[in-house]
Design a protein around this motif. Structure first.
Motif, PDB file in Angstrom:
ATOM      1  N   UNK A 234     -18.948 -13.022 -23.479  1.00  0.00           N
ATOM      2  CA  UNK A 234     -18.509 -11.630 -23.472  1.00  0.00           C
ATOM      3  C   UNK A 234     -18.311 -11.146 -22.041  1.00  0.00           C
ATOM      4  N   UNK A 235     -19.205 -11.586 -21.128  1.00  0.00           N
ATOM      5  CA  UNK A 235     -19.029 -11.231 -19.715  1.00  0.00           C
ATOM      6  C   UNK A 235     -17.738 -11.782 -19.146  1.00  0.00           C
ATOM      7  N   UNK A 236     -17.346 -12.988 -19.582  1.00  0.00           N
ATOM      8  CA  UNK A 236     -16.089 -13.563 -19.122  1.00  0.00           C
ATOM      9  C   UNK A 236     -14.885 -12.763 -19.586  1.00  0.00           C
ATOM     10  N   UNK A 237     -14.940 -12.232 -20.806  1.00  0.00           N
ATOM     11  CA  UNK A 237     -13.852 -11.375 -21.294  1.00  0.00           C
ATOM     12  C   UNK A 237     -13.744 -10.104 -20.450  1.00  0.00           C
ATOM     13  N   UNK A 238     -14.900  -9.534 -20.088  1.00  0.00           N
ATOM     14  CA  UNK A 238     -14.881  -8.363 -19.211  1.00  0.00           C
ATOM     15  C   UNK A 238     -14.313  -8.728 -17.844  1.00  0.00           C
ATOM     16  N   UNK A 239     -14.643  -9.924 -17.354  1.00  0.00           N
ATOM     17  CA  UNK A 239     -14.114 -10.354 -16.059  1.00  0.00           C
ATOM     18  C   UNK A 239     -12.598 -10.467 -16.113  1.00  0.00           C
ATOM     19  N   UNK A 240     -12.044 -10.892 -17.248  1.00  0.00           N
ATOM     20  CA  UNK A 240     -10.587 -10.951 -17.391  1.00  0.00           C
ATOM     21  C   UNK A 240      -9.971  -9.554 -17.312  1.00  0.00           C
ATOM     22  N   UNK A 241     -10.605  -8.594 -17.968  1.00  0.00           N
ATOM     23  CA  UNK A 241     -10.100  -7.215 -17.905  1.00  0.00           C
ATOM     24  C   UNK A 241     -10.159  -6.694 -16.473  1.00  0.00           C
ATOM     25  N   UNK A 242     -11.259  -6.959 -15.801  1.00  0.00           N
ATOM     26  CA  UNK A 242     -11.404  -6.534 -14.404  1.00  0.00           C
ATOM     27  C   UNK A 242     -10.318  -7.148 -13.529  1.00  0.00           C
ATOM     28  N   UNK A 243     -10.025  -8.431 -13.738  1.00  0.00           N
ATOM     29  CA  UNK A 243      -9.003  -9.105 -12.935  1.00  0.00           C
ATOM     30  C   UNK A 243      -7.615  -8.541 -13.216  1.00  0.00           C
ATOM     31  N   UNK A 244      -7.337  -8.185 -14.462  1.00  0.00           N
ATOM     32  CA  UNK A 244      -6.051  -7.571 -14.799  1.00  0.00           C
ATOM     33  C   UNK A 244      -5.901  -6.215 -14.112  1.00  0.00           C
ATOM     34  N   UNK A 245      -7.004  -5.465 -14.010  1.00  0.00           N
ATOM     35  CA  UNK A 245      -6.952  -4.177 -13.314  1.00  0.00           C
ATOM     36  C   UNK A 245      -6.550  -4.389 -11.854  1.00  0.00           C
ATOM     37  N   UNK A 246      -7.155  -5.389 -11.204  1.00  0.00           N
ATOM     38  CA  UNK A 246      -6.841  -5.672  -9.804  1.00  0.00           C
ATOM     39  C   UNK A 246      -5.411  -6.184  -9.672  1.00  0.00           C
ATOM     40  N   UNK A 247      -4.957  -7.032 -10.608  1.00  0.00           N
ATOM     41  CA  UNK A 247      -3.584  -7.538 -10.547  1.00  0.00           C
ATOM     42  C   UNK A 247      -2.574  -6.406 -10.686  1.00  0.00           C
ATOM     43  N   UNK A 248      -2.863  -5.429 -11.539  1.00  0.00           N
ATOM     44  CA  UNK A 248      -1.978  -4.266 -11.682  1.00  0.00           C
ATOM     45  C   UNK A 248      -1.988  -3.424 -10.415  1.00  0.00           C
ATOM     46  N   UNK A 249      -3.123  -3.382  -9.717  1.00  0.00           N
ATOM     47  CA  UNK A 249      -3.272  -2.538  -8.542  1.00  0.00           C
ATOM     48  C   UNK A 249      -2.835  -3.249  -7.256  1.00  0.00           C
ATOM     49  N   UNK A 250      -2.583  -4.563  -7.334  1.00  0.00           N
ATOM     50  CA  UNK A 250      -2.316  -5.346  -6.123  1.00  0.00           C
ATOM     51  C   UNK A 250      -1.095  -4.874  -5.330  1.00  0.00           C
ATOM     52  N   UNK A 251       0.057  -4.547  -5.937  1.00  0.00           N
ATOM     53  CA  UNK A 251       1.194  -4.070  -5.131  1.00  0.00           C
ATOM     54  C   UNK A 251       0.853  -2.847  -4.293  1.00  0.00           C
ATOM     55  N   UNK A 252       0.068  -1.926  -4.855  1.00  0.00           N
ATOM     56  CA  UNK A 252      -0.331  -0.754  -4.083  1.00  0.00           C
ATOM     57  C   UNK A 252      -1.261  -1.152  -2.937  1.00  0.00           C
ATOM     58  N   UNK A 253      -2.156  -2.112  -3.202  1.00  0.00           N
ATOM     59  CA  UNK A 253      -3.049  -2.593  -2.141  1.00  0.00           C
ATOM     60  C   UNK A 253      -2.233  -3.238  -1.024  1.00  0.00           C
ATOM     61  N   UNK A 254      -1.205  -4.004  -1.399  1.00  0.00           N
ATOM     62  CA  UNK A 254      -0.382  -4.674  -0.401  1.00  0.00           C
ATOM     63  C   UNK A 254       0.299  -3.659   0.520  1.00  0.00           C
ATOM     64  N   UNK A 255       0.809  -2.567  -0.051  1.00  0.00           N
ATOM     65  CA  UNK A 255       1.443  -1.529   0.770  1.00  0.00           C
ATOM     66  C   UNK A 255       0.435  -0.860   1.693  1.00  0.00           C
ATOM     67  N   UNK A 256      -0.764  -0.602   1.182  1.00  0.00           N
ATOM     68  CA  UNK A 256      -1.794   0.035   2.002  1.00  0.00           C
ATOM     69  C   UNK A 256      -2.206  -0.864   3.163  1.00  0.00           C
ATOM     70  N   UNK A 257      -2.341  -2.160   2.892  1.00  0.00           N
ATOM     71  CA  UNK A 257      -2.726  -3.101   3.948  1.00  0.00           C
ATOM     72  C   UNK A 257      -1.636  -3.192   5.005  1.00  0.00           C
ATOM     73  N   UNK A 258      -0.363  -3.234   4.577  1.00  0.00           N
ATOM     74  CA  UNK A 258       0.740  -3.305   5.537  1.00  0.00           C
ATOM     75  C   UNK A 258       0.767  -2.073   6.434  1.00  0.00           C
ATOM     76  N   UNK A 259       0.556  -0.897   5.834  1.00  0.00           N
ATOM     77  CA  UNK A 259       0.542   0.335   6.635  1.00  0.00           C
ATOM     78  C   UNK A 259      -0.654   0.351   7.583  1.00  0.00           C
ATOM     79  N   UNK A 260      -1.796  -0.148   7.129  1.00  0.00           N
ATOM     80  CA  UNK A 260      -2.994  -0.177   7.973  1.00  0.00           C
ATOM     81  C   UNK A 260      -2.810  -1.104   9.163  1.00  0.00           C
ATOM     82  N   UNK A 261      -2.265  -2.296   8.916  1.00  0.00           N
ATOM     83  CA  UNK A 261      -2.051  -3.245  10.015  1.00  0.00           C
ATOM     84  C   UNK A 261      -1.018  -2.715  11.002  1.00  0.00           C
TER      85      UNK A 261
END
Length: 312
Positions: A234-261
């Motif tokens: 069951x913890x592994x299923x939650x980990x999959x959901x958590x990873x999907x959240x990060x994958x959905x958020x990754x493009x926004x993170x990439x833009x933030x990192x580029x602006x920060x650098x």
């Protein structure tokens, strides 16, 4: 570096979890005693009994409820750490050309001093861009769950109410290959999802880690009671959901990192230019006879004059 740190952390925590699970002793009457049982095992038994009554007497669903509660409590922390790791990955990807140049020069270095100097240059590159040597990986969620592992193990092994508990025909006090395989598959899927949106070179580096973690989960769940296997699944299923959240958020993170650098590069002080030497018109004039060095003809004339003086 971070791949091996993660493997070492998982290995150490897995060993510690198994060690804690064996800290419960039994007295002459066969009853469990010890700090692990008193402060972890008994409260877990009380929670499992209460949850089972709420869920129709099923201790399996009680374990699922326990997993959901623990994961929901840890979800903000785990998402935050996953985001930090993602930021580190994006920063590493953006400075990769500079890293490859430094690594090439380090391989070509001949002396120890040259290698040390280039290593310092690599560390300075990390510091300038805010990159951690551990890649943003933290073990706090695993450490927090260690008491849960120990308590659940003690409750299933020693509580009379739970020793003979079953869940859809699965004995919760005995290892079960099916739950071990399901846990392995859940964490393998989580590893695959973590590669979404990454550059190909980073995928190659993380593929070995994607296999190692599920294999370790398979080993742990196959050698412990099925109750822990259900918890991991069951913890592994939650980990999959958590990873999907990060994958959905990754493009926004990439833009933030580029602006920060980009902002860091703009605020970084530029190297001081070397002062140029000003040439005046007087510097271009030929030297005067008084300051000029004596030539060879002048020396000959002087020597001839000395010889004539001696003849006279």
């Amino acid at each position: 570096m971070k791949k091996f740190n993660r493997v070492a952390a998982l290995t150490a925590l897995g060993t510690l979890a198994l060690f804690l699970s064996g800290c419960v002793r039994t007295n002459s009457h066969g009853k469990p005693v010890g700090y692990i049982w008193t402060y972890l095992g008994q409260p877990m038994v009380h929670f499992m009994e209460w949850a089972a009554k709420m869920l129709g007497g099923s201790y399996g669903w009680a374990i699922i409820l326990l997993t959901v509660v623990v994961r929901l409590v840890l979800l903000p922390l785990m998402v935050r750490q996953s985001r930090q790791a993602t930021v580190q990955q994006e920063k590493m990807s953006m400075i990769r050309p500079q890293m490859q140049d430094i690594q090439a020069r380090q391989k070509a270095a001949q002396t120890t001093e040259e290698k040390n100097t280039i290593s310092q240059e690599m560390m300075q590159l990390y510091r300038d861009n805010g990159i951690s040597m551990t890649g943003g990986i933290g073990c706090l969620p695993l450490v927090i769950q260690l008491p849960i592992f120990a308590a659940l193990y003690a409750a299933i092994r020693y509580a009379p109410e739970l020793v003979n508990a079953t869940f859809y025909g699965i004995r919760l006090d005995q290892p079960k290959l099916l739950l071990a395989i399901l846990s392995f598959a859940a964490y393998l899927l989580q590893g695959y999802l973590s590669l979404l949106g990454l550059p190909e070179d980073q995928k190659k580096q993380m593929r070995s880690m994607m296999i190692m973690s599920p294999v370790m989960i398979l080993f742990v769940t196959f050698s412990t009671p099925a109750a822990l296997g259900l918890y991991f699944f069951v913890g592994g299923l939650f980990a999959c959901i958590q990873t999907l959240i990060i994958a959905w958020y990754r493009p926004r993170i990439r833009k933030q990192v580029a602006a920060e650098l980009k902002e860091q590069a703009a605020n970084r002080p530029a190297p001081k230019p070397v002062a140029a030497t000003t040439v005046t018109p007087e510097d271009l004039k030929p030297a005067t006879p008084s300051s000029a060095a004596p030539t060879t003809d002048d020396n000959h004339k002087r020597n001839a004059g000395k010889q004539q003086h001696h003849k006279d």
